[in-house]
Design a protein around this motif. Structure first.
Motif, PDB file in Angstrom:
ATOM      1  N   LEU A  59     -21.193  37.551 -47.943  1.00 47.42           N
ATOM      2  CA  LEU A  59     -22.280  37.022 -47.133  1.00 47.42           C
ATOM      3  C   LEU A  59     -22.041  35.534 -46.930  1.00 47.42           C
ATOM      4  CD1 LEU A  59     -26.012  37.792 -47.561  1.00 47.42           C
ATOM      5  CD2 LEU A  59     -25.255  35.450 -47.270  1.00 47.42           C
ATOM      6  N   THR A  60     -22.066  35.087 -45.675  1.00 49.52           N
ATOM      7  CA  THR A  60     -21.949  33.665 -45.367  1.00 49.52           C
ATOM      8  C   THR A  60     -23.154  33.264 -44.525  1.00 49.52           C
ATOM      9  OG1 THR A  60     -20.557  34.149 -43.447  1.00 49.52           O
ATOM     10  CG2 THR A  60     -19.426  33.583 -45.495  1.00 49.52           C
ATOM     11  N   ALA A  61     -23.617  32.032 -44.733  1.00 53.72           N
ATOM     12  CA  ALA A  61     -24.774  31.536 -43.993  1.00 53.72           C
ATOM     13  C   ALA A  61     -24.754  30.024 -43.951  1.00 53.72           C
ATOM     14  CB  ALA A  61     -26.066  32.021 -44.653  1.00 53.72           C
ATOM     15  N   PRO A  62     -25.288  29.435 -42.874  1.00 54.78           N
ATOM     16  CA  PRO A  62     -25.369  27.978 -42.794  1.00 54.78           C
ATOM     17  C   PRO A  62     -26.389  27.381 -43.766  1.00 54.78           C
ATOM     18  CG  PRO A  62     -26.039  28.978 -40.701  1.00 54.78           C
ATOM     19  CD  PRO A  62     -25.676  30.080 -41.624  1.00 54.78           C
ATOM     20  N   LYS A  82     -24.103  36.143 -41.795  1.00 54.37           N
ATOM     21  CA  LYS A  82     -23.089  37.130 -41.458  1.00 54.37           C
ATOM     22  C   LYS A  82     -22.694  37.824 -42.750  1.00 54.37           C
ATOM     23  CE  LYS A  82     -18.704  36.136 -40.919  1.00 54.37           C
ATOM     24  NZ  LYS A  82     -17.407  35.672 -40.492  1.00 54.37           N
ATOM     25  N   VAL A  83     -22.635  39.158 -42.700  1.00 49.33           N
ATOM     26  CA  VAL A  83     -22.209  39.924 -43.868  1.00 49.33           C
ATOM     27  C   VAL A  83     -21.006  40.766 -43.465  1.00 49.33           C
ATOM     28  CG1 VAL A  83     -22.844  41.611 -45.623  1.00 49.33           C
ATOM     29  CG2 VAL A  83     -24.589  40.094 -44.691  1.00 49.33           C
ATOM     30  N   ASP A  84     -19.895  40.567 -44.159  1.00 49.73           N
ATOM     31  CA  ASP A  84     -18.729  41.433 -44.010  1.00 49.73           C
ATOM     32  C   ASP A  84     -18.767  42.385 -45.195  1.00 49.73           C
ATOM     33  OD1 ASP A  84     -17.763  40.033 -41.775  1.00 49.73           O
ATOM     34  OD2 ASP A  84     -16.709  38.602 -43.039  1.00 49.73           O
ATOM     35  N   ILE A  96     -24.448  40.766 -38.327  1.00 48.39           N
ATOM     36  CA  ILE A  96     -24.824  39.396 -37.972  1.00 48.39           C
ATOM     37  C   ILE A  96     -26.291  39.415 -37.569  1.00 48.39           C
ATOM     38  CG2 ILE A  96     -24.393  37.465 -36.395  1.00 48.39           C
ATOM     39  CD1 ILE A  96     -21.577  38.720 -35.951  1.00 48.39           C
ATOM     40  N   SER A  97     -27.049  38.401 -37.996  1.00 48.68           N
ATOM     41  CA  SER A  97     -28.449  38.306 -37.572  1.00 48.68           C
ATOM     42  C   SER A  97     -28.875  36.845 -37.505  1.00 48.68           C
ATOM     43  CB  SER A  97     -29.360  39.085 -38.516  1.00 48.68           C
ATOM     44  OG  SER A  97     -29.452  38.444 -39.755  1.00 48.68           O
TER      45      SER A  97
END
Length: 185
Positions: A59-62, A82-84, A96-97
């Motif tokens: 999971l990546t996020a700003p 974003k989750v891969d 992505i959301s």
């Protein structure tokens, strides 16, 4: 005379109690708001979920706001995420959301706003809200969604599916579904 002193004393006590009570709701609201503050704020985060040393999701996020200091622990991703996530063969699927909430106790990720789920095989799901049960690897929504792959192109209002879309249920369908009517011998 003793009764008069007692009556005066009781009246004075009631007067003091009655007029010393003030509206403390403003103070209580401020305390409650203060306790709703996140325990941590992080920018440009990357969270890796593993199971038996295998990467299940990244999971990546700003921006990440951590509310694990509250009784019902959760985290928010107010600027999107974003989750891969990976299957047992290492194939990458992506969600992505615009916004997300991770409920720590239930291990459910609530994706909101322009949710796009792309599979490694080219299938794509679009909706306004999608829940992902991380432990069960299950997706569900009650919102309107569209789904397209090489065999399907449809819309519906409810989805309950595994992450591979090999098992799923929907509400009333709208759109085209290719059906093979040949009989196997």
């Amino acid at each position: 005379m003793n009764n008069q002193v007692r009556v005066l004393w009781n009246f004075s006590l009631i007067f003091i109690i009655f007029f010393s009570c003030e509206d403390n709701s403003k103070i209580l609201n401020e305390i409650n708001l203060e306790s709703q503050e996140p325990v941590g704020i992080a920018n440009q985060i990357k969270m890796i979920y593993t199971d038996s040393t295998k990467i299940k999701a990244i999971l990546t996020a700003p921006k990440h706001l951590d509310y694990t200091n509250l009784t019902f622990k959760y985290s928010t991703f107010p600027e999107g995420l974003k989750v891969d996530f990976f299957d047992e063969f290492g194939n990458k699927n992506q969600a992505i959301s615009d916004y997300g909430i991770l409920y720590n106790t239930t291990k459910i990720l609530d994706l909101k706003g322009n949710v796009i789920l792309k599979s490694f095989d080219g299938s794509e799901l679009n909706t306004s809200q999608l829940f992902w049960d991380i432990e069960r690897e299950w997706l569900f929504t009650e919102k309107y969604f569209t789904f397209k792959d090489s065999s399907y192109d449809f819309q519906a209002y409810r989805l309950d599916a595994n992450k591979e879309f090999t098992k799923f249920q929907t509400g009333e369908l709208v759109g085209k579904i290719m059906v093979n009517d040949s009989i196997d011998n």
